[in-house]
Scaffold this active site. Structure first.
Site, short mmCIF file in Angstrom:
data_model
loop_
_atom_site.label_atom_id
_atom_site.label_comp_id
_atom_site.label_asym_id
_atom_site.label_seq_id
_atom_site.Cartn_x
_atom_site.Cartn_y
_atom_site.Cartn_z
N ASP A 150 5.23 5.14 2.22
CA ASP A 150 5.48 6.32 3.05
C ASP A 150 6.31 5.95 4.28
O ASP A 150 7.22 6.69 4.67
CB ASP A 150 4.15 6.93 3.50
CG ASP A 150 3.37 7.55 2.36
OD1 ASP A 150 3.99 7.81 1.30
OD2 ASP A 150 2.15 7.77 2.51
N GLU A 155 -2.08 16.85 -1.07
CA GLU A 155 -1.05 15.87 -0.72
C GLU A 155 -0.34 15.38 -1.99
O GLU A 155 -0.97 15.06 -2.98
CB GLU A 155 -1.67 14.67 0.00
CG GLU A 155 -0.65 13.61 0.40
CD GLU A 155 -1.29 12.34 0.94
OE1 GLU A 155 -0.55 11.48 1.44
OE2 GLU A 155 -2.53 12.21 0.85
N SER A 166 0.82 -1.20 0.00
CA SER A 166 0.00 0.00 0.00
C SER A 166 0.86 1.25 0.00
O SER A 166 2.08 1.20 0.23
CB SER A 166 -0.90 0.03 1.24
OG SER A 166 -0.12 0.24 2.41
N LYS A 167 0.21 2.38 -0.25
CA LYS A 167 0.91 3.67 -0.20
C LYS A 167 1.50 3.91 1.19
O LYS A 167 2.60 4.46 1.33
CB LYS A 167 -0.06 4.80 -0.55
CG LYS A 167 0.56 6.19 -0.48
CD LYS A 167 -0.45 7.26 -0.81
CE LYS A 167 0.17 8.66 -0.67
NZ LYS A 167 0.58 8.98 0.68
N ARG A 168 0.79 3.47 2.20
CA ARG A 168 1.27 3.64 3.57
C ARG A 168 2.61 2.93 3.78
O ARG A 168 3.50 3.43 4.48
CB ARG A 168 0.22 3.10 4.56
CG ARG A 168 0.53 3.39 6.02
CD ARG A 168 -0.60 2.90 6.91
NE ARG A 168 -1.85 3.59 6.61
CZ ARG A 168 -3.03 3.26 7.13
NH1 ARG A 168 -3.11 2.24 7.97
NH2 ARG A 168 -4.12 3.94 6.82
#
Length: 504
Positions: free
Chosen positions: A266, A284, A261-263
């Protein structure tokens, strides 16, 4: 294999995840392998999640990746339009045809009525499902007379069209990756095919479009595997020949559990999108592989080996080689763990295969102000000396800055270790050797300095480290005499004098 047609059908709801890029890539490779056609279709039936700039992002991402579509919005529109929102009149007649053949039905149940049924089921510790059992007692055309149905429609009462899942059937389905799949139709619910807002759901639009666009193979992510029974039943209900299906494994988190995921990106410091993306509502900015300095061919090479293997030890493939080697049969059933370190390794490998001229051009664009006084030929030579240590183009400045500017400071740790009491005297001798070397090239200078070491019975350690420190400012860089040849006699002498003055 005759007339292969595959499609990539993303929803324009935001940036394109690398899992989507891999789906596009595998479709593209399959098409190229079989001299087929790669189609882009925009599945924008869910207007509540539509994002205005997402389609442009998708097409730009495919172009950057080097896997452009051959047929799609604005390009070879043989079966257009290719946006589902522009095809909505097409779908209604197919939904109505299923109702007419008693394979679908009108459902007038309000959201409040269905919510109440869910609450009742929850109170009884069960789950409400709209299926071949519950439909017999609900507010739909199965239980209403023709007059009642006509009256409701005439009164503009809201309804959806649901598929009438057959009872007591065993579906034997085939997936090109997963093999035979057996499904009991009694475990399925009656999915909505046409919504009350006049738009089809993904399920109906997807099947109708694939049929009308003559798609031969549907290669998509495994999240669509639960939809395979319904889609197969729809093909059967329409009396159409079904395409062959292949469901790709997930791209997993670096830790190996769960979908990437993007998380995760990050948290661990890597992109999960091909291009950077700005959320127009929140402002964002999400990182992209292009903007982070990855080469598009390295990125694609990395993606190709997430869930597929060639059956050999080879890891570096051009796009042409991938198209030649790719087979669906060698796609794995299990998820593929994403590795940021391996991704960087691929980029470093591609850095070495690219010409010095190509890298120099990228480097010059990136550091235009710092390099504007240097010739293209000089920069190309510098790149040839340092690029093997670089992962990204942006790394090259730190690896080569001493070629473009004199040291302003000297590595403190190296200075304490390498600068001895007799160092200034030795470096003055080396400076004199360089001043008096008429044939100023790496080999000649090195020979002269080594002759000096032999004559004075000095070890390499007493000369080479402090000389490198003087020229570079740190204990880094390629062959020292190559650097000296590059920066020239005058600059070399100046740097030695500055070091003696600063460090003594």
């Amino acid at each position: 294999m005759e007339n292969v047609r595959v499609r990539f059908a993303p929803s324009p709801t935001g940036p394109l995840h690398i899992g989507g890029v891999r789906t596009a890539l595998f479709n593209y490779l399959f098409a190229k392998k079989h001299n087929g056609t790669f189609v882009l279709r925009i599945e924008d039936t869910d207007q509540t999640r539509y994002v205005a700039n997402a389609e442009k992002y998708i097409t730009e991402a495919l172009e950057w990746c080097g896997i452009p579509f051959e047929e799609g919005p604005g390009k070879n529109e043989k079966f257009g339009p290719y946006r589902q929102s522009e095809r909505k009149e097409i779908y209604k007649k197919y939904a109505d045809a299923l109702v007419a053949s008693n394979q679908a039905y009108y459902a007038f149940d309000s959201s409040e009525e269905l919510d109440e049924l869910r609450k009742q089921a929850e109170a009884n510790k069960t789950v409400f499902v709209y299926n071949n059992v519950s439909r017999e007692t609900l507010n739909n055309s199965i239980n209403l007379s023709k007059e009642e149905i006509a009256k409701k429609i005439a009164a503009n009462e809201k309804y959806v069209i649901r598929f009438k899942t057959p009872k007591d059937q065993k579906l034997i389905l085939d997936d090109m990756i997963r093999g035979e799949i057996v499904i009991d139709t009694n475990t399925l619910d009656d999915k909505i095919l046409f919504k009350s807002d006049g738009m089809p759901t993904y399920h109906l639009a997807n099947i109708v479009d694939d049929h009308l666009m003559e798609i031969s193979h549907v290669i998509r992510g495994e999240e669509w595997l639960p939809s395979l029974p319904l889609h197969s039943l729809l093909y059967e209900a329409f009396g159409w020949i079904s395409p062959k299906f292949a469901h790709l494994p997930l791209i997993l988190k670096p830790v190996g559990k769960g979908k990437l995921s993007k998380r995760d990106g990050d948290k661990l410091g890597f992109p999960v999108f091909p291009l950077s993306y700005t959320n127009e509502q929140t402002g964002e900015i999400s990182r992209g592989y292009r903007e982070d300095g990855y080469f598009n061919d390295a990125f694609i090479n990395m993606l190709s080996l997430l869930g597929w293997n060639p059956g050999t030890e080879q890891e570096i493939f051009s796009l042409e080689e991938l198209a030649k080697e790719f087979t669906i049969e060698r796609v794995s059933k299990s998820g593929a763990k994403f590795s940021p370190e391996k991704t960087n390794w691929f980029n470093q490998q591609y850095m070495q295969t690219k010409s010095n001229e190509e890298i120099a051009l990228l480097f010059t664009e990136l550091y235009a102000e710092k390099l504007n006084t240097f010739s293209k030929e000089y920069i190309v030579k510098v790149i040839g000396l340092v690029k093997e240590r670089a992962v990204f183009t942006k790394d090259l400045w730190e690896l080569s800055d001493y070629f473009f500017k004199n040291p302003e400071t000297y590595d403190e740790k190296a200075s304490k270790k390498q600068w001895k009491e007799n160092t200034p005297a030795i470096l003055k001798d080396v400076k004199n050797i360089i001043e008096n070397t008429s044939e100023f090239n790496s080999m000649k200078i090195e020979t002269k300095v080594k002759e000096y070491l032999t004559e004075k019975e000095l070890g390499f350690g007493s000369v080479m480290p402090p000389l490198r420190l003087s020229i570079v400012g740190a204990m880094k860089g390629p062959h020292l005499f190559d650097i000296i040849e590059m920066i020239g006699k005058e600059n070399t002498i100046l740097r030695i004098e500055n070091a003696i003055q600063t460090l003594s």
